[in-house]
Design a protein around this motif. Structure first.
Motif, PDB file in Angstrom:
ATOM      1  N   THR A 314      -6.244  16.073 -11.059  1.00  0.00           N
ATOM      2  CA  THR A 314      -4.823  16.158 -10.731  1.00  0.00           C
ATOM      3  C   THR A 314      -4.307  14.899 -10.036  1.00  0.00           C
ATOM      4  O   THR A 314      -3.100  14.756  -9.828  1.00  0.00           O
ATOM      5  N   ALA A 315      -5.197  13.983  -9.671  1.00  0.00           N
ATOM      6  CA  ALA A 315      -4.782  12.774  -8.962  1.00  0.00           C
ATOM      7  C   ALA A 315      -4.057  11.807  -9.891  1.00  0.00           C
ATOM      8  O   ALA A 315      -4.281  11.793 -11.111  1.00  0.00           O
ATOM      9  N   ASP A 316      -3.185  11.006  -9.303  1.00  0.00           N
ATOM     10  CA  ASP A 316      -2.454   9.989 -10.050  1.00  0.00           C
ATOM     11  C   ASP A 316      -3.168   8.652  -9.861  1.00  0.00           C
ATOM     12  O   ASP A 316      -3.079   8.035  -8.791  1.00  0.00           O
ATOM     13  N   PRO A 317      -3.889   8.171 -10.880  1.00  0.00           N
ATOM     14  CA  PRO A 317      -4.658   6.928 -10.716  1.00  0.00           C
ATOM     15  C   PRO A 317      -3.768   5.711 -10.484  1.00  0.00           C
ATOM     16  O   PRO A 317      -4.164   4.781  -9.775  1.00  0.00           O
ATOM     17  N   ASP A 318      -2.580   5.714 -11.064  1.00  0.00           N
ATOM     18  CA  ASP A 318      -1.678   4.567 -10.872  1.00  0.00           C
ATOM     19  C   ASP A 318      -1.214   4.480  -9.414  1.00  0.00           C
ATOM     20  O   ASP A 318      -1.100   3.385  -8.848  1.00  0.00           O
ATOM     21  N   LEU A 319      -0.942   5.633  -8.811  1.00  0.00           N
ATOM     22  CA  LEU A 319      -0.524   5.654  -7.417  1.00  0.00           C
ATOM     23  C   LEU A 319      -1.635   5.154  -6.508  1.00  0.00           C
ATOM     24  O   LEU A 319      -1.396   4.391  -5.553  1.00  0.00           O
ATOM     25  N   LEU A 320      -2.881   5.562  -6.804  1.00  0.00           N
ATOM     26  CA  LEU A 320      -4.010   5.109  -5.995  1.00  0.00           C
ATOM     27  C   LEU A 320      -4.206   3.603  -6.148  1.00  0.00           C
ATOM     28  O   LEU A 320      -4.507   2.907  -5.165  1.00  0.00           O
ATOM     29  N   MET A 321      -4.031   3.081  -7.357  1.00  0.00           N
ATOM     30  CA  MET A 321      -4.183   1.647  -7.567  1.00  0.00           C
ATOM     31  C   MET A 321      -3.144   0.861  -6.768  1.00  0.00           C
ATOM     32  O   MET A 321      -3.454  -0.190  -6.194  1.00  0.00           O
ATOM     33  N   ARG A 322      -1.913   1.369  -6.700  1.00  0.00           N
ATOM     34  CA  ARG A 322      -0.891   0.695  -5.899  1.00  0.00           C
ATOM     35  C   ARG A 322      -1.267   0.714  -4.425  1.00  0.00           C
ATOM     36  O   ARG A 322      -1.058  -0.266  -3.693  1.00  0.00           O
ATOM     37  N   ARG A 323      -1.833   1.815  -3.985  1.00  0.00           N
ATOM     38  CA  ARG A 323      -2.259   1.918  -2.595  1.00  0.00           C
ATOM     39  C   ARG A 323      -3.352   0.883  -2.295  1.00  0.00           C
ATOM     40  O   ARG A 323      -3.356   0.259  -1.229  1.00  0.00           O
ATOM     41  N   ILE A 324      -4.270   0.711  -3.235  1.00  0.00           N
ATOM     42  CA  ILE A 324      -5.362  -0.241  -3.047  1.00  0.00           C
ATOM     43  C   ILE A 324      -4.826  -1.673  -2.992  1.00  0.00           C
ATOM     44  O   ILE A 324      -5.195  -2.467  -2.107  1.00  0.00           O
ATOM     45  N   THR A 325      -3.959  -2.025  -3.930  1.00  0.00           N
ATOM     46  CA  THR A 325      -3.485  -3.413  -4.007  1.00  0.00           C
ATOM     47  C   THR A 325      -2.498  -3.765  -2.898  1.00  0.00           C
ATOM     48  O   THR A 325      -2.428  -4.919  -2.466  1.00  0.00           O
ATOM     49  N   GLU A 326      -1.740  -2.776  -2.413  1.00  0.00           N
ATOM     50  CA  GLU A 326      -0.702  -3.065  -1.421  1.00  0.00           C
ATOM     51  C   GLU A 326      -1.151  -2.798   0.016  1.00  0.00           C
ATOM     52  O   GLU A 326      -0.643  -3.442   0.948  1.00  0.00           O
ATOM     53  N   GLU A 327      -2.097  -1.863   0.214  1.00  0.00           N
ATOM     54  CA  GLU A 327      -2.466  -1.472   1.575  1.00  0.00           C
ATOM     55  C   GLU A 327      -3.942  -1.714   1.903  1.00  0.00           C
ATOM     56  O   GLU A 327      -4.269  -2.170   2.994  1.00  0.00           O
ATOM     57  N   TRP A 328      -4.832  -1.383   0.983  1.00  0.00           N
ATOM     58  CA  TRP A 328      -6.251  -1.435   1.286  1.00  0.00           C
ATOM     59  C   TRP A 328      -6.848  -2.828   1.115  1.00  0.00           C
ATOM     60  O   TRP A 328      -7.738  -3.208   1.867  1.00  0.00           O
ATOM     61  N   ALA A 329      -6.396  -3.561   0.117  1.00  0.00           N
ATOM     62  CA  ALA A 329      -6.947  -4.903  -0.135  1.00  0.00           C
ATOM     63  C   ALA A 329      -5.849  -5.843  -0.600  1.00  0.00           C
ATOM     64  O   ALA A 329      -5.917  -6.407  -1.701  1.00  0.00           O
ATOM     65  N   PRO A 330      -4.826  -6.053   0.219  1.00  0.00           N
ATOM     66  CA  PRO A 330      -3.709  -6.901  -0.205  1.00  0.00           C
ATOM     67  C   PRO A 330      -4.122  -8.366  -0.293  1.00  0.00           C
ATOM     68  O   PRO A 330      -4.825  -8.887   0.574  1.00  0.00           O
ATOM     69  N   ALA A 331      -3.638  -9.023  -1.328  1.00  0.00           N
ATOM     70  CA  ALA A 331      -3.978 -10.430  -1.536  1.00  0.00           C
ATOM     71  C   ALA A 331      -3.430 -11.320  -0.427  1.00  0.00           C
ATOM     72  O   ALA A 331      -4.053 -12.334  -0.078  1.00  0.00           O
TER      73      ALA A 331
END
Length: 449
Positions: A314-331
């Motif tokens: 039921t998870a949204d993989p696109d939402l998790l990817m945005r969380r990773i790129t913007e919050e967890w490992a931002p460039a």
């Protein structure tokens, strides 16, 4: 990939070897009046199929020896990669081959053991006379169901009234415990699998500590994420912005807050562990090594951390990817990430990888009625917290349920002193007799969900 001619040749060799096959020697004392199904189960458990060097060949020979005693059961050995990784396929033909068939799947392999932590030899299949516990690696995960399928079919074929309408297939696949990529993943892409015309699949589940059986309609999908933080090296006494360790600590803090929010749902009883996204740190690498440990007066220029992520369907993989790129490992914080996806969350039509457990899935009611006929009850259907080969079938749109008939049994898969009681094992054979008979006799519409 081997040619069909090559596969037939190898199959002939396997049958020749089978004529010289002898079961593994017993390492446990004989038990008076031990039922033959228990003896056969224990012999299977004694074959060491644990990683990193699983003995698939001996296991397939043993299963083939039993299968050859069941009338009209067809035997086929398939090699999708190497000779060391055989896949065994057994087939009981139905009276109407035009109907989609039913597949019962189990895996040959098991996880490694720490023998010193066990009460008994993990490959000795010790049967405790006091309580009937059979100690062995794979007793629950999942050599039990592989043998129960065979025993159930053996008993059903002993009844001349049993004549399945649908064809029944039983598969024994390698490498499930290491991702299934040389096993079921390749099998579902093969011509052999397509020719089976599978309409419904039963795969492994888990034990139930209660007096009700558990059933699983979906698995979580694992992502393995590695985050790297970079920064200028510096003296241990200096304090400055955006050093590597500081950047990693900021990311870990944000990830921990997300993990806590998911865990709070579980602790509050609002969601099961398998229904949330779990993120667990598994390693942290940093520092400059020294002969006595690490250099204490030097800040590292690179830090690396690993996380095990599990996503429900039921998870949204696109939402998790945005969380990773913007919050967890931002460039912008000098961070990079790498994700190894061990599976997908959607099937070929873009639907979540789950099997309906309602009237929209006609197989569900047939399965549910079979359990009732066997005198059993089911808990509320669940998402499996871990991952099995079932995901490969669901990805192709084939309804698949995870089920292992072990009630009143502690969950011990991958644990020390894994065991299954003899009475629970024998009861499971009876349950599968009802399931196999009901599913193979189903004459309704069986389109994929």
């Amino acid at each position: 990939m081997f040619t069909r001619h090559r596969q037939l040749l190898l199959f002939s060799v396997a049958i020749f070897l089978l004529s010289e096959y002898t079961p593994p020697p017993s390492s446990a004392a004989a038990h008076p009046r031990e039922p033959a199904p228990i003896t056969r189960f224990r012999s299977y458990l004694k074959i060491n199929t644990a990683h990193p060097n699983p003995d698939y060949t001996t296991a397939v020979k043993y299963l083939t020896a039993i299968a050859s005693t069941i009338p009209t059961l067809r035997i086929k050995i398939i090699y999708l990669t190497t000779l060391e990784k055989p896949l065994l396929l057994l087939t009981l033909a139905g009276s109407d081959p035009s109907l989609p068939a039913v597949l019962f799947n189990s895996h040959l392999d098991s996880v490694p053991v720490e023998s010193s932590k066990w009460l008994h030899d993990p490959f000795g299949a010790h049967l405790s006379p006091e309580d009937g516990k059979i100690y062995a690696r794979g007793a629950q995960d999942d050599k039990c169901i592989g043998m129960q399928y065979l025993e159930a079919i053996k008993e059903l074929k002993g009844n001349l009234d049993f004549s399945p309408l649908r064809t029944v297939h039983v598969s024994y696949v390698p490498d499930e415990e290491i991702g299934g990529f040389d096993g079921m993943a390749k099998f579902v892409e093969s011509e052999e699998f397509k020719e089976l015309n599978i309409g419904f699949v039963m795969d492994e589940g888990q034990a139930s500590p209660s007096d009700e059986f558990r059933v699983f309609y979906a698995d979580r999908t694992p992502w393995h994420m590695v985050i790297k933080a970079n920064g200028l090296p510096g003296h241990g006494s200096r304090m400055y912005e955006n050093c590597a360790m500081e950047n990693m600590m900021k990311s870990i803090e944000v990830i921990t807050k997300f993990r806590d929010s998911q865990f709070d749902l579980v602790k509050a009883g609002l969601a099961a562990n398998s229904e949330v996204i779990s993120v667990n740190p598994v390693f942290l690498k940093a520092g400059t090594p020294s002969p006595t440990g690490f250099v204490m007066n030097m800040q590292p220029s690179e830090v690396e951390a690993g996380f095990d992520i599990r996503l429900p369907p039921t998870a949204d993989p696109d939402l998790l990817m945005r969380r990773i790129t913007e919050e967890w490992a931002p460039a912008w914080r000098n961070m990079t990430y790498e994700i190894t996806k061990k599976g997908v969350l959607r099937d070929y039509l873009g639907r979540p990888l789950l099997t309906p457990t309602n009237d929209s899935n006609p197989w569900w009611s047939v399965f549910e009625q079979a359990i009732a006929k066997a005198g059993g009850k089911l808990t509320k259907p669940e998402i499996l917290a871990s991952t099995t080969d079932a995901r490969f079938m669901r990805q192709r749109g084939i309804p698949t349920l995870g089920f292992s008939p072990m009630k009143n049994t502690p969950i011990l898969l991958h644990d020390h002193n894994e065991f299954l009681k003899d009475s629970v094992y024998l009861d499971g054979i009876k349950v599968y007799k009802h399931i196999i008979k009901s599913l193979s006799s189903f004459n309704g519409t069986s389109s994929s969900y």
